[in-house]
Design an enzyme around this catalytic site. Sequence first.
Site, short mmCIF file in Angstrom:
data_model
loop_
_atom_site.label_atom_id
_atom_site.label_comp_id
_atom_site.label_asym_id
_atom_site.label_seq_id
_atom_site.Cartn_x
_atom_site.Cartn_y
_atom_site.Cartn_z
N LYS A 15 0.86 -1.19 0.00
CA LYS A 15 0.00 0.00 0.00
C LYS A 15 0.89 1.23 0.00
O LYS A 15 2.02 1.17 0.50
CB LYS A 15 -0.87 0.02 1.26
CG LYS A 15 -2.07 0.94 1.15
CD LYS A 15 -3.24 0.22 0.49
CE LYS A 15 -4.40 1.12 0.20
NZ LYS A 15 -5.56 0.32 -0.23
N ASP A 28 -7.03 4.41 -4.49
CA ASP A 28 -7.68 4.30 -3.18
C ASP A 28 -8.28 5.69 -2.92
O ASP A 28 -8.55 6.44 -3.88
CB ASP A 28 -6.66 3.89 -2.10
CG ASP A 28 -7.31 3.41 -0.80
OD1 ASP A 28 -7.71 2.25 -0.72
OD2 ASP A 28 -7.44 4.22 0.15
P1 NDP Z 1 -12.81 8.01 -2.82
O1 NDP Z 1 -11.74 9.01 -2.63
O2 NDP Z 1 -13.39 7.81 -4.17
O3 NDP Z 1 -14.04 8.35 -1.84
C1 NDP Z 1 -13.85 8.43 -0.46
C2 NDP Z 1 -15.17 8.80 0.18
O4 NDP Z 1 -15.05 8.63 1.59
C3 NDP Z 1 -15.55 10.25 -0.05
O5 NDP Z 1 -16.95 10.39 -0.05
C4 NDP Z 1 -14.92 10.94 1.17
O6 NDP Z 1 -15.52 12.17 1.54
C5 NDP Z 1 -15.18 9.90 2.24
N1 NDP Z 1 -14.17 10.05 3.29
C6 NDP Z 1 -12.83 9.92 3.16
N2 NDP Z 1 -12.21 10.17 4.31
C7 NDP Z 1 -13.18 10.48 5.18
C8 NDP Z 1 -13.17 10.85 6.54
N3 NDP Z 1 -12.02 10.95 7.23
N4 NDP Z 1 -14.37 11.07 7.13
C9 NDP Z 1 -15.54 10.95 6.43
N5 NDP Z 1 -15.60 10.64 5.14
C10 NDP Z 1 -14.44 10.40 4.53
O7 NDP Z 1 -12.24 6.63 -2.24
P2 NDP Z 1 -12.74 5.14 -2.49
O8 NDP Z 1 -14.21 5.12 -2.69
O9 NDP Z 1 -11.86 4.53 -3.49
O10 NDP Z 1 -12.37 4.47 -1.08
C11 NDP Z 1 -13.30 4.37 -0.01
C12 NDP Z 1 -12.87 3.27 0.94
O11 NDP Z 1 -12.85 2.01 0.25
C13 NDP Z 1 -11.46 3.42 1.54
O12 NDP Z 1 -11.46 2.88 2.85
C14 NDP Z 1 -10.60 2.54 0.64
O13 NDP Z 1 -9.44 2.09 1.30
C15 NDP Z 1 -11.58 1.39 0.39
N6 NDP Z 1 -11.32 0.56 -0.78
C16 NDP Z 1 -11.20 1.11 -2.02
C17 NDP Z 1 -11.01 0.29 -3.12
C18 NDP Z 1 -10.94 0.83 -4.50
O14 NDP Z 1 -10.85 0.03 -5.44
N7 NDP Z 1 -11.03 2.14 -4.73
C19 NDP Z 1 -10.84 -1.16 -2.97
C20 NDP Z 1 -11.06 -1.64 -1.62
C21 NDP Z 1 -11.27 -0.79 -0.59
P3 NDP Z 1 -14.76 13.56 1.22
O15 NDP Z 1 -14.86 13.71 -0.27
O16 NDP Z 1 -15.52 14.58 2.00
O17 NDP Z 1 -13.34 13.40 1.70
O1 2IT Z 2 -7.91 -1.45 -0.69
C1 2IT Z 2 -7.87 -1.95 -1.83
O2 2IT Z 2 -8.04 -3.16 -2.01
C2 2IT Z 2 -7.65 -1.05 -2.97
N1 2IT Z 2 -7.59 0.16 -2.79
C3 2IT Z 2 -7.48 -1.61 -4.36
C4 2IT Z 2 -6.11 -2.16 -4.56
C5 2IT Z 2 -5.77 -2.59 -5.96
O3 2IT Z 2 -4.59 -2.87 -6.16
O4 2IT Z 2 -6.64 -2.65 -6.83
#
Ligand code: NDP
Ligand code: 2IT
Length: 451
Positions: A129, A169
């Site tokens: 990561k 992420d």
């Molecule tokens: P994005 O940046 O697209 O979206 C993040 C969302 O979460 C936004 O709505 C943001 O709000 C909110 N957020 C972030 N930090 C905070 C906080 N401290 N308090 C409240 N709201 C918060 O990210 P992703 O959708 O890609 O990721 C979301 C989660 O999913 C993370 O935990 C990530 O690790 C996990 N994840 C992502 C994957 C992927 O493929 N993208 C795969 C597996 C897990 P704001 O805009 O106001 O900051």
């Molecule tokens: O938390 C996660 O699994 C991710 N942000 C996606 C990682 C990836 O390599 O697709």
Amino acid sequence: MMGIDEKLQPILAEVKRRNAGEPEFHQAVHEVLESLGRVVAKHPHYLDLALIERICEPERQIIFRIPWVDDHGKVQINRGFRVQFNSALGPYKGGMRFHPSVNVGIIKFLGFEQTFKNALTGMPIGGGKGGSDFDPKGRSDGEIMRFCQSLMTELHRHLGDQTDVPAGDIGVGGREIGYMFGQYKRLNNRFEAGVFTGKALAYGGSRARTEATGYGNTYFVQAMLATKGTSYDGKRVVVSGSGNVAIYTIEKVQSFGGKVVACSDSSGYVIDESGIDLALLKEVKDVRRERISEYARRRGADAHFVPAEKGSVWDVACQVAMPSATQNELSGKDARALVKNGVMAVGEGANMPCTPEAVKVFQDAGVLFAPGKAANAGGVATSALEMQQNASRDSWTFEQTEARLATIMRNIHDTCHATAEEYGAPGDYVLGANIAGFVRVAEAMRMLGVI
Ligand code: NDP
Ligand code: 2IT
């Protein structure tokens, strides 16, 4: 919670000593060690060769300076990270996070979780990561590009399609991946498609990768609901966040007949009793990059906005909750409110969104609970499918790719379910995921010798 087996307590104590001041990493290790007591009771050889100690220690940690020039000509400095956690099963694989809260402990917790998650997918990928404390909010395209280029000027020497393969992420989506991949390509003079995933289709991306994490979590919860003879049809669902994972969770839940009545961002949440208007949500959050209150303003009388100081999205009554924002966003108090309001299933779209107290509240109440390392594995699994397509210079249809994703999520569900039963804790998906993920990594490490 079960507590940690006394044979494993010195391991946690050493992790805390060696990684002082990193509470999220301690929390993630604590949760896995809690599940491993049953493994070492059944298979004491896992205590040999310091396998568990080695799994808790990252193989390599890179921390670097990222200087860049903002639109006013001012020099800015951020800190960059890449924690290459474990390569027993394949090249390091895991996303990059851009958020002001990022520090080495957060990247370490994410890399640790990623190692077991990637093992659960059954694909040949290790765990890693990275990220930066850079805050993309309010930055111009030019600033984002210069920042990504500066980051990659250092990071490129540590990557490679057989070495370490980043993706997105929080704060890192298609735009940022394009700029990072572009700089990598320039510095190495190599079109090495498989060094990054989450790429746009135009230069080697995979169909369904953008949708994969949200869709995958939806499939996982669907499989859990099926064990109780029920489905999404007609259920009220709350999804937190409004980023990549949240948006495609909402899309898939709606396609299965669920009604998503609320979602959020860090400024607050919107409640929309007639069901979230997905096209409007995508326009506000994905295209215009505005705050979630703008959704309520444009939606009119149907929806209203509640600022973060005035309440939590988890106050909204629902039968299925899918936390998809960030770590520790759902507290014990939130979990009690959800249970009181009749929640029956929780799927973690985010990494570690529920506090340990919240997980205990759900499990004690008999709520179906899917931990992130299983439920959100669809994103990285589809990243591995992107790597496969890149390696064979091929490009699959959306239907073919989504069908693979659906099968992988079904297999992860069934593995966690069966492992929990095998270890005497039927229905405990946390235990099932931790043990199944651990055993895959530990077996490979044992065979590879002390390296
Ligand atoms: P994005 O940046 O697209 O979206 C993040 C969302 O979460 C936004 O709505 C943001 O709000 C909110 N957020 C972030 N930090 C905070 C906080 N401290 N308090 C409240 N709201 C918060 O990210 P992703 O959708 O890609 O990721 C979301 C989660 O999913 C993370 O935990 C990530 O690790 C996990 N994840 C992502 C994957 C992927 O493929 N993208 C795969 C597996 C897990 P704001 O805009 O106001 O900051
Ligand atoms: O938390 C996660 O699994 C991710 N942000 C996606 C990682 C990836 O390599 O697709």
